[in-house]
Design a protein around this motif. Structure first.
Motif, PDB file in Angstrom:
ATOM      1  N   ASN A  19       0.938  -1.287   0.041  1.00 49.97           N
ATOM      2  CA  ASN A  19       0.317   0.211   0.068  1.00 49.97           C
ATOM      3  C   ASN A  19       1.121   1.593  -0.294  1.00 49.97           C
ATOM      4  N   ILE A  20       2.140   1.235   1.031  1.00 48.14           N
ATOM      5  CA  ILE A  20       2.823   2.833   0.733  1.00 48.14           C
ATOM      6  C   ILE A  20       3.331   2.556  -0.499  1.00 48.14           C
ATOM      7  N   LEU A  21       4.106   1.264  -0.633  1.00 48.47           N
ATOM      8  CA  LEU A  21       4.548   1.384  -2.528  1.00 48.47           C
ATOM      9  C   LEU A  21       3.804   2.433  -3.558  1.00 48.47           C
ATOM     10  N   ALA A  52       7.848  -4.349  11.208  1.00 49.74           N
ATOM     11  CA  ALA A  52       7.256  -3.990   9.771  1.00 49.74           C
ATOM     12  C   ALA A  52       5.908  -3.037   9.554  1.00 49.74           C
ATOM     13  N   PRO A  53       6.001  -2.283   8.188  1.00 52.43           N
ATOM     14  CA  PRO A  53       6.694  -2.849   6.930  1.00 52.43           C
ATOM     15  C   PRO A  53       7.847  -1.628   6.963  1.00 52.43           C
ATOM     16  N   VAL A  54       9.321  -1.681   7.095  1.00 49.81           N
ATOM     17  CA  VAL A  54      10.205  -0.959   6.698  1.00 49.81           C
ATOM     18  C   VAL A  54      11.072  -0.755   5.329  1.00 49.81           C
ATOM     19  N   VAL A  55      10.686   1.256   5.406  1.00 46.43           N
ATOM     20  CA  VAL A  55      10.540   1.682   4.789  1.00 46.43           C
ATOM     21  C   VAL A  55      12.553   2.621   5.252  1.00 46.43           C
ATOM     22  N   LYS A  56      12.921   2.519   3.833  1.00 43.55           N
ATOM     23  CA  LYS A  56      14.481   3.537   3.664  1.00 43.55           C
ATOM     24  C   LYS A  56      14.480   5.183   3.189  1.00 43.55           C
ATOM     25  N   VAL A  57      14.123   5.693   3.702  1.00 39.50           N
ATOM     26  CA  VAL A  57      14.391   7.072   3.206  1.00 39.50           C
ATOM     27  C   VAL A  57      15.383   8.322   2.880  1.00 39.50           C
ATOM     28  N   MET A  69       2.658   8.972   6.784  1.00 40.27           N
ATOM     29  CA  MET A  69       4.358   9.564   8.007  1.00 40.27           C
ATOM     30  C   MET A  69       5.782   9.213   7.027  1.00 40.27           C
ATOM     31  N   VAL A  70       5.494   8.229   5.945  1.00 39.95           N
ATOM     32  CA  VAL A  70       6.694   7.685   4.722  1.00 39.95           C
ATOM     33  C   VAL A  70       6.610   9.232   3.739  1.00 39.95           C
TER      34      VAL A  70
END
Length: 79
Positions: A19-21, A52-57, A69-70
């Motif tokens: 969903n974030i993607l 999880a889920p993990v995202v790197k910005v 948040m992302v």
């Protein structure tokens, strides 16, 4: 350019990474050539499944990531 890595491994995918993607890809269409999205199988944070889920910005690692948040982190870097 903002570089985003998003884990699309099985656990992250099950708890919201896809969903974030999807939202990131829509944002990328609005800001072409300002956002680079890379799908990765793991960001080595799976030792604790609560991460999880993990995202790197860029260099900021976001665990237990939520879409808003992302997107906020990405927009901070675009503006």
């Amino acid at each position: 350019m903002v570089k985003v890595e998003i884990c699309v491994g099985s656990h992250c995918s099950l708890v919201g990474a896809l969903n974030i993607l999807d939202t990131l890809e829509e944002l990328q269409e609005e800001y072409p050539e300002q956002i680079e999205i890379n799908r990765v199988e793991c960001l080595d944070m799976c030792g604790d499944i609560k991460n999880a889920p993990v995202v790197k910005v860029d260099d900021d690692l976001i665990t237990s990531a939520q879409t808003q948040m992302v997107i906020s982190k990405v927009m901070e870097r675009i503006k």
